[in-house]
Design an enzyme around this catalytic site. Structure first.
Site, PDB file in Angstrom:
ATOM      1  N   ARG A 257       9.625  31.232  60.375  1.00  0.00           N
ATOM      2  CA  ARG A 257      10.728  32.038  59.824  1.00  0.00           C
ATOM      3  C   ARG A 257      11.333  32.962  60.882  1.00  0.00           C
ATOM      4  O   ARG A 257      11.366  34.175  60.746  1.00  0.00           O
ATOM      5  CB  ARG A 257      10.277  32.815  58.580  1.00  0.00           C
ATOM      6  CG  ARG A 257       9.733  31.909  57.497  1.00  0.00           C
ATOM      7  CD  ARG A 257       9.629  32.564  56.142  1.00  0.00           C
ATOM      8  NE  ARG A 257      10.939  32.591  55.461  1.00  0.00           N
ATOM      9  CZ  ARG A 257      11.062  32.974  54.176  1.00  0.00           C
ATOM     10  NH1 ARG A 257      10.023  33.381  53.489  1.00  0.00           N
ATOM     11  NH2 ARG A 257      12.254  32.969  53.594  1.00  0.00           N
TER      12      ARG A 257
ATOM     13  N   CYS B 204       7.551  34.992  51.763  1.00  0.00           N
ATOM     14  CA  CYS B 204       6.612  33.882  51.581  1.00  0.00           C
ATOM     15  C   CYS B 204       6.253  33.247  52.926  1.00  0.00           C
ATOM     16  O   CYS B 204       7.088  33.106  53.798  1.00  0.00           O
ATOM     17  CB  CYS B 204       7.240  32.830  50.671  1.00  0.00           C
ATOM     18  SG  CYS B 204       7.487  33.451  49.008  1.00  0.00           S
TER      19      CYS B 204
ATOM     20  N   ILE C 224      13.143  21.832  55.725  1.00  0.00           N
ATOM     21  CA  ILE C 224      13.511  23.224  56.020  1.00  0.00           C
ATOM     22  C   ILE C 224      12.330  24.023  56.558  1.00  0.00           C
ATOM     23  O   ILE C 224      12.435  24.711  57.566  1.00  0.00           O
ATOM     24  CB  ILE C 224      14.059  23.931  54.734  1.00  0.00           C
ATOM     25  CG1 ILE C 224      15.167  23.098  54.075  1.00  0.00           C
ATOM     26  CG2 ILE C 224      14.515  25.349  55.073  1.00  0.00           C
ATOM     27  CD1 ILE C 224      16.481  23.038  54.787  1.00  0.00           C
TER      28      ILE C 224
ATOM     29  N   LYS D 181      18.076  35.548  42.233  1.00  0.00           N
ATOM     30  CA  LYS D 181      17.300  36.426  43.132  1.00  0.00           C
ATOM     31  C   LYS D 181      17.933  36.444  44.518  1.00  0.00           C
ATOM     32  O   LYS D 181      18.154  37.510  45.096  1.00  0.00           O
ATOM     33  CB  LYS D 181      15.875  35.913  43.237  1.00  0.00           C
ATOM     34  CG  LYS D 181      15.135  36.360  44.499  1.00  0.00           C
ATOM     35  CD  LYS D 181      13.743  35.856  44.548  1.00  0.00           C
ATOM     36  CE  LYS D 181      13.284  35.129  45.750  1.00  0.00           C
ATOM     37  NZ  LYS D 181      13.554  35.312  47.081  1.00  0.00           N
ATOM     38  N   ASN D 182      18.279  35.265  45.068  1.00  0.00           N
ATOM     39  CA  ASN D 182      18.716  35.217  46.465  1.00  0.00           C
ATOM     40  C   ASN D 182      20.146  35.694  46.683  1.00  0.00           C
ATOM     41  O   ASN D 182      20.576  35.874  47.812  1.00  0.00           O
ATOM     42  CB  ASN D 182      18.483  33.815  47.035  1.00  0.00           C
ATOM     43  CG  ASN D 182      16.991  33.539  47.173  1.00  0.00           C
ATOM     44  OD1 ASN D 182      16.175  34.469  47.175  1.00  0.00           O
ATOM     45  ND2 ASN D 182      16.606  32.279  47.242  1.00  0.00           N
TER      46      ASN D 182
ATOM     47  N   ASP E  44      13.654  25.172  47.611  1.00  0.00           N
ATOM     48  CA  ASP E  44      13.034  26.098  46.640  1.00  0.00           C
ATOM     49  C   ASP E  44      12.681  25.412  45.327  1.00  0.00           C
ATOM     50  O   ASP E  44      12.090  26.048  44.449  1.00  0.00           O
ATOM     51  CB  ASP E  44      13.956  27.300  46.374  1.00  0.00           C
ATOM     52  CG  ASP E  44      14.092  28.164  47.619  1.00  0.00           C
ATOM     53  OD1 ASP E  44      14.988  29.017  47.641  1.00  0.00           O
ATOM     54  OD2 ASP E  44      13.315  27.962  48.569  1.00  0.00           O
TER      55      ASP E  44
ATOM     56  N   ARG F 128       7.852  38.235  42.207  1.00  0.00           N
ATOM     57  CA  ARG F 128       8.929  38.602  43.146  1.00  0.00           C
ATOM     58  C   ARG F 128      10.233  37.932  42.752  1.00  0.00           C
ATOM     59  O   ARG F 128      11.306  38.415  43.062  1.00  0.00           O
ATOM     60  CB  ARG F 128       8.551  38.148  44.568  1.00  0.00           C
ATOM     61  CG  ARG F 128       7.471  38.971  45.234  1.00  0.00           C
ATOM     62  CD  ARG F 128       7.361  38.605  46.700  1.00  0.00           C
ATOM     63  NE  ARG F 128       8.678  38.481  47.283  1.00  0.00           N
ATOM     64  CZ  ARG F 128       8.977  37.593  48.238  1.00  0.00           C
ATOM     65  NH1 ARG F 128       8.055  36.773  48.688  1.00  0.00           N
ATOM     66  NH2 ARG F 128      10.183  37.524  48.744  1.00  0.00           N
TER      67      ARG F 128
ATOM     68  N   ILE G   2      14.236  34.827  63.332  1.00  0.00           N
ATOM     69  CA  ILE G   2      15.534  35.442  62.988  1.00  0.00           C
ATOM     70  C   ILE G   2      16.474  35.418  64.197  1.00  0.00           C
ATOM     71  O   ILE G   2      17.380  36.241  64.312  1.00  0.00           O
ATOM     72  CB  ILE G   2      15.356  36.883  62.469  1.00  0.00           C
ATOM     73  CG1 ILE G   2      14.640  37.770  63.489  1.00  0.00           C
ATOM     74  CG2 ILE G   2      14.629  36.921  61.130  1.00  0.00           C
ATOM     75  CD1 ILE G   2      14.699  39.256  63.152  1.00  0.00           C
ATOM     76  N   ASP G   3      16.269  34.445  65.074  1.00  0.00           N
ATOM     77  CA  ASP G   3      17.096  34.377  66.291  1.00  0.00           C
ATOM     78  C   ASP G   3      18.590  34.201  65.989  1.00  0.00           C
ATOM     79  O   ASP G   3      19.445  34.746  66.702  1.00  0.00           O
ATOM     80  CB  ASP G   3      16.608  33.235  67.186  1.00  0.00           C
ATOM     81  CG  ASP G   3      16.612  31.896  66.446  1.00  0.00           C
ATOM     82  OD1 ASP G   3      15.912  31.779  65.421  1.00  0.00           O
ATOM     83  OD2 ASP G   3      17.350  30.996  66.862  1.00  0.00           O
ATOM     84  N   GLN G   4      18.917  33.482  64.923  1.00  0.00           N
ATOM     85  CA  GLN G   4      20.348  33.281  64.608  1.00  0.00           C
ATOM     86  C   GLN G   4      20.990  34.569  64.076  1.00  0.00           C
ATOM     87  O   GLN G   4      22.167  34.818  64.310  1.00  0.00           O
ATOM     88  CB  GLN G   4      20.518  32.144  63.587  1.00  0.00           C
ATOM     89  CG  GLN G   4      20.034  30.793  64.105  1.00  0.00           C
ATOM     90  CD  GLN G   4      20.771  30.356  65.365  1.00  0.00           C
ATOM     91  OE1 GLN G   4      22.001  30.238  65.371  1.00  0.00           O
ATOM     92  NE2 GLN G   4      20.036  30.174  66.447  1.00  0.00           N
TER      93      GLN G   4
HETATM   94  C1  EPZ Z   1      16.555  31.779  52.191  1.00  0.00           C
HETATM   95  O1  EPZ Z   1      15.589  32.076  53.180  1.00  0.00           O
HETATM   96  C2  EPZ Z   1      15.848  31.967  50.857  1.00  0.00           C
HETATM   97  N1  EPZ Z   1      15.403  33.355  50.744  1.00  0.00           N
HETATM   98  C3  EPZ Z   1      14.661  31.020  50.758  1.00  0.00           C
HETATM   99  O2  EPZ Z   1      14.172  31.135  49.420  1.00  0.00           O
HETATM  100  C4  EPZ Z   1      15.128  29.574  50.954  1.00  0.00           C
HETATM  101  O3  EPZ Z   1      13.997  28.735  50.998  1.00  0.00           O
HETATM  102  C5  EPZ Z   1      15.921  29.452  52.253  1.00  0.00           C
HETATM  103  O4  EPZ Z   1      16.998  30.410  52.288  1.00  0.00           O
HETATM  104  C6  EPZ Z   1      16.544  28.052  52.389  1.00  0.00           C
HETATM  105  O5  EPZ Z   1      17.400  27.815  51.300  1.00  0.00           O
HETATM  106  C7  EPZ Z   1      16.319  34.300  50.457  1.00  0.00           C
HETATM  107  O6  EPZ Z   1      17.495  34.017  50.281  1.00  0.00           O
HETATM  108  C8  EPZ Z   1      15.810  35.715  50.348  1.00  0.00           C
HETATM  109  P1  EPZ Z   1      17.139  30.123  56.248  1.00  0.00           P
HETATM  110  P2  EPZ Z   1      16.063  32.277  54.724  1.00  0.00           P
HETATM  111  O7  EPZ Z   1      17.540  31.167  57.211  1.00  0.00           O
HETATM  112  O8  EPZ Z   1      17.401  32.879  54.733  1.00  0.00           O
HETATM  113  C9  EPZ Z   1      15.434  28.405  60.322  1.00  0.00           C
HETATM  114  C10 EPZ Z   1      12.700  31.564  47.700  1.00  0.00           C
HETATM  115  O9  EPZ Z   1      11.737  30.905  47.269  1.00  0.00           O
HETATM  116  N2  EPZ Z   1      15.976  29.634  60.917  1.00  0.00           N
HETATM  117  O10 EPZ Z   1      18.194  29.386  55.482  1.00  0.00           O
HETATM  118  O11 EPZ Z   1      14.942  32.954  55.424  1.00  0.00           O
HETATM  119  C11 EPZ Z   1      14.274  28.671  59.372  1.00  0.00           C
HETATM  120  O12 EPZ Z   1      13.043  28.742  60.078  1.00  0.00           O
HETATM  121  C12 EPZ Z   1      12.883  31.710  49.185  1.00  0.00           C
HETATM  122  O13 EPZ Z   1      13.574  32.116  46.984  1.00  0.00           O
HETATM  123  C13 EPZ Z   1      15.923  29.780  62.296  1.00  0.00           C
HETATM  124  O14 EPZ Z   1      15.423  28.905  63.011  1.00  0.00           O
HETATM  125  O15 EPZ Z   1      16.135  30.758  55.177  1.00  0.00           O
HETATM  126  C14 EPZ Z   1      14.346  27.481  58.446  1.00  0.00           C
HETATM  127  O16 EPZ Z   1      13.712  26.369  59.054  1.00  0.00           O
HETATM  128  C15 EPZ Z   1      11.781  31.066  49.976  1.00  0.00           C
HETATM  129  N3  EPZ Z   1      16.444  30.914  62.857  1.00  0.00           N
HETATM  130  C16 EPZ Z   1      15.847  27.197  58.349  1.00  0.00           C
HETATM  131  O17 EPZ Z   1      16.439  27.844  59.475  1.00  0.00           O
HETATM  132  C17 EPZ Z   1      17.019  31.900  62.100  1.00  0.00           C
HETATM  133  O18 EPZ Z   1      17.492  32.913  62.665  1.00  0.00           O
HETATM  134  C18 EPZ Z   1      16.513  27.724  57.086  1.00  0.00           C
HETATM  135  O19 EPZ Z   1      16.169  29.094  56.995  1.00  0.00           O
HETATM  136  C19 EPZ Z   1      17.049  31.743  60.693  1.00  0.00           C
HETATM  137  C20 EPZ Z   1      16.530  30.599  60.130  1.00  0.00           C
END
Ligand code: EPZ
Length: 419
Positions: free
Chosen positions: A122, A117, A328, A22-23, A306, A398, A124-126
């Site tokens: 969550r 979810c 996470i 999925k991801n 996950d 989903r 998106i600053d990065q």
């Molecule tokens: C992806 O989410 C996955 N979703 C998530 O899977 C998964 O839990 C996550 O990666 C971690 O592996 C998809 O790929 C669609 P991150 P993502 O950016 O990209 C922080 C599932 O069940 N962060 O790696 O949103 C964030 O808050 C879903 O399939 C920032 O601070 O996760 C978190 O603490 C649920 N600023 C950490 O980083 C940012 O700009 C990791 O988030 C981005 C993230």
């Protein structure tokens, strides 16, 4: 509204085929917007996030043909919109990949704030930091994100936090940008490697995906004219490995890449489970009550967040006291309240939870709070003594294709009922 009715306990036995990830799929589909051509994608999981993304791409001008249940041919030569349907983009998280892809293609995009979810803030600053370093202006207001760039240029980007989404999104935006972009402190998940492999198949020049430094040499255009097969889903495979343990079963998980499952294998062996690694399939079987364990979720190759809820179900009936530390997400223990309704004895506080192992779980009506929590509740229902009703299936659909059929083929007594 639909619900699953599950009568347990049933030790799961037999074989299960894993779908594409999925991801990876939810990033590869937006990535097709970078292609001025036609390409074919197979091993695509037929899940609601993929279906919604296909609808969004068609509304933006793509032509999509479903060749079979898990393969599409997509023509992105005539993309005629720079706004994604705002109502659809808020239905899931990965809609933010439309930003990176459209910045790369046209230099302009407006999308609704991503949904997904409820696991915590969550932010998106990065993602935004990366886009701005590549020369884009990003405005977030009134629930929408608008990104514009006259001419994207390369840059060196250090990720302040390891982020799957930001790593992929910056990679998408950099593929057609002039010069060489470096992403440092990049995430290393298998789905990131898969997106890079897809883009390279279509003519990109990305190196180092899967390590913490990714180098993207900008190219003129992506040609398409190729077929790509999505990587097997590491998380779906892990879900069934843990289902075998929780249900005291014996399951062969086929069409997976066992290298991606090393952290789950290590933990299953540590608690006393049995694992037979055949490279593209893996067998997991139970022969005694699991020992307690301590789990800390980490970015790949650490134990995946996950699979944390699914592991929680195994630990709920393990010997002794186990601890899970969720590093996470701020709020990924909502499922423990549902397991406690089934007789578990779990105390969740912030980013940690303490599991006092009980002898068995009992069936009860439970509510899925996110995609992986939903999968965990199905595993709990199959393993519990009695009848379990699982609600809020929209979360589960989903990310898992035909999940109840897969469990039924393994012997579970499970029905989906329309209420
Ligand atoms: C992806 O989410 C996955 N979703 C998530 O899977 C998964 O839990 C996550 O990666 C971690 O592996 C998809 O790929 C669609 P991150 P993502 O950016 O990209 C922080 C599932 O069940 N962060 O790696 O949103 C964030 O808050 C879903 O399939 C920032 O601070 O996760 C978190 O603490 C649920 N600023 C950490 O980083 C940012 O700009 C990791 O988030 C981005 C993230």
């Amino acid at each position: 509204m639909e619900k699953l009715i599950i009568t347990g306990p049933t030790p799961l036995k037999g074989e299960v085929e894993i779908n594409g990830a999925k991801n990876a799929a939810v990033a590869i589909l937006p990535a097709t917007l970078l292609i001025d051509g036609v390409c074919t994608i197979n091993n695509l999981p037929n899940i609601s996030d993929v279906q919604i993304l296909c609808k969004i791409l068609e509304e933006m001008g793509a032509k999509i043909t479903w060749n079979n249940n898990n393969e599409i041919t997509i023509d992105t030569r005539n993309i005629n919109k720079t706004q994604a349907p705002l109502d659809l983009t808020s239905k899931f998280r990965a809609s933010y990949y439309l930003i990176g892809a459209m910045l790369g293609r046209t230099g302009e995009i407006q999308v609704g704030m991503p949904g997904g979810c409820k696991l915590g803030a969550r932010p998106i600053d990065q993602h935004i930091k990366g886009f701005e370093l590549l020369g884009a202006d990003v405005i977030v207001e009134k629930g929408t994100i608008t990104a514009k760039a006259k001419c994207l240029h390369s840059n060196s980007i250090y990720m302040d936090i390891v982020s799957v989404g930001a790593t992929i999104n910056v990679m998408l935006a950099a593929v057609l940008a002039k010069g060489t972009t470096i992403i440092d402190n990049a995430a290393k998940e298998p789905h990131i490697v898969d997106v890079a492999n897809f883009l390279n198949t279509m003519g990109a020049d990305i190196r180092g995906a899967g390590t913490d430094v990714i180098k993207i040499n900008g190219v003129e255009k992506l040609h398409g004219d190729a077929t790509y097969s999505v990587v097997p889903d590491q998380i779906e495979a892990g879900t069934f490995m843990l289902a075998a343990m929780a249900s005291k079963g014996d399951v062969l998980i086929k069409n997976c890449i066992t290298k991606h499952l090393e952290s789950i294998t290590a933990k299953i062996v540590e608690i006393g489970g049995n694992v037979e690694d055949n490279g593209d399939s893996i067998r997991v079987w139970y022969n005694k009550r699991p020992n307690k364990s301590n789990i800390k979720t980490l970015p790949y190759p650490g134990f995946p967040t996950d699979l944390q809820p699914q592991m929680g179900v195994v630990l709920a009936t393990a010997n002794g006291t186990s601890i899970i530390n969720e590093s996470i997400w701020e709020s990924r223990f909502q499922y423990t309240a549902e397991l406690n309704k089934m007789g578990a004895n779990i105390t969740a506080q912030g980013k940690s939870a303490i599991f006092e192992g009980v002898d068995e779980l009992f069936g009860a009506p439970v509510y899925s709070t996110d995609l992986r929590a939903g999968a965990a509740l199905i595993i709990a229902g199959v393993s519990a003594n009695g009848i379990t009703e699982v609600y809020n299936l929209q979360y589960i659909d989903r990310g898992y294709e035909n999940i109840e059929e897969k469990f039924r083929k393994l012997g579970a007594n499970i029905q989906r009922i329309k209420e």
